[in-house]
Design a protein around this motif. Structure first.
Motif, PDB file in Angstrom:
ATOM      1  N   HIS A  35      60.121  17.422  60.979  1.00  0.00           N
ATOM      2  CA  HIS A  35      59.312  18.655  60.947  1.00  0.00           C
ATOM      3  C   HIS A  35      57.834  18.330  60.733  1.00  0.00           C
ATOM      4  CE1 HIS A  35      58.463  22.852  60.687  1.00  0.00           C
ATOM      5  NE2 HIS A  35      58.095  22.793  59.418  1.00  0.00           N
ATOM      6  N   ILE A  36      57.553  17.429  59.811  1.00  0.00           N
ATOM      7  CA  ILE A  36      56.160  17.009  59.578  1.00  0.00           C
ATOM      8  C   ILE A  36      55.605  16.368  60.849  1.00  0.00           C
ATOM      9  CG2 ILE A  36      54.620  15.541  58.198  1.00  0.00           C
ATOM     10  CD1 ILE A  36      55.843  17.792  56.559  1.00  0.00           C
ATOM     11  N   HIS A  37      56.392  15.519  61.473  1.00  0.00           N
ATOM     12  CA  HIS A  37      55.959  14.865  62.714  1.00  0.00           C
ATOM     13  C   HIS A  37      55.675  15.900  63.802  1.00  0.00           C
ATOM     14  CE1 HIS A  37      56.520  12.854  66.620  1.00  0.00           C
ATOM     15  NE2 HIS A  37      55.827  11.888  66.026  1.00  0.00           N
ATOM     16  N   ASP A  38      56.545  16.890  63.937  1.00  0.00           N
ATOM     17  CA  ASP A  38      56.343  17.934  64.950  1.00  0.00           C
ATOM     18  C   ASP A  38      55.067  18.724  64.694  1.00  0.00           C
ATOM     19  OD1 ASP A  38      58.653  17.156  66.242  1.00  0.00           O
ATOM     20  OD2 ASP A  38      59.859  18.854  65.555  1.00  0.00           O
ATOM     21  N   LEU A  39      54.742  18.967  63.438  1.00  0.00           N
ATOM     22  CA  LEU A  39      53.496  19.663  63.118  1.00  0.00           C
ATOM     23  C   LEU A  39      52.283  18.799  63.454  1.00  0.00           C
ATOM     24  CD1 LEU A  39      54.525  21.273  59.724  1.00  0.00           C
ATOM     25  CD2 LEU A  39      53.923  22.503  61.817  1.00  0.00           C
ATOM     26  N   GLU A  40      52.351  17.518  63.122  1.00  0.00           N
ATOM     27  CA  GLU A  40      51.236  16.605  63.414  1.00  0.00           C
ATOM     28  C   GLU A  40      51.044  16.387  64.904  1.00  0.00           C
ATOM     29  OE1 GLU A  40      51.209  12.859  61.428  1.00  0.00           O
ATOM     30  OE2 GLU A  40      50.978  13.769  59.457  1.00  0.00           O
ATOM     31  N   SER A  41      52.133  16.401  65.663  1.00  0.00           N
ATOM     32  CA  SER A  41      52.034  16.143  67.101  1.00  0.00           C
ATOM     33  C   SER A  41      51.742  17.395  67.909  1.00  0.00           C
ATOM     34  CB  SER A  41      53.327  15.498  67.608  1.00  0.00           C
ATOM     35  OG  SER A  41      54.398  16.432  67.536  1.00  0.00           O
ATOM     36  N   GLY A  42      51.814  18.561  67.270  1.00  0.00           N
ATOM     37  CA  GLY A  42      51.551  19.810  67.973  1.00  0.00           C
ATOM     38  C   GLY A  42      52.779  20.426  68.606  1.00  0.00           C
TER      39      GLY A  42
END
Length: 79
Positions: A35-42
């Motif tokens: 989830h954090i990765h998805d937020l950082e990647s857009g």
């Protein structure tokens, strides 16, 4: 935070400044690493207020700065 910083930029910057890994932020925030990765990647563009607050607390970032960045990201999506 710059005036037009996007949410993904703001979260990444908060993580970098705090010296935390994705896994560290996820653990501290009680969120999943993907989830954090998805937020950082857009990939994920509309987090809940609770998610932003958890990330702010986990990284020591300003909650208001993350909210402003989320708003900036949402307004960029409009034609």
């Amino acid at each position: 935070m710059s005036k037009c910083e996007t949410l993904q930029e703001a979260i990444r910057k908060a993580r970098d400044v705090s010296g935390l890994s994705l896994q560290d932020v996820a653990r501290r925030a009680g969120l999943s690493k993907p989830h954090i990765h998805d937020l950082e990647s857009g990939r994920s563009k509309n987090p809940t207020v609770e998610t932003l607050l958890k990330i702010a607390r986990a990284t020591g970032a300003s909650y208001l700065a993350l909210c402003q960045a989320a708003f900036n990201s949402l307004t960029e999506l409009k034609p």
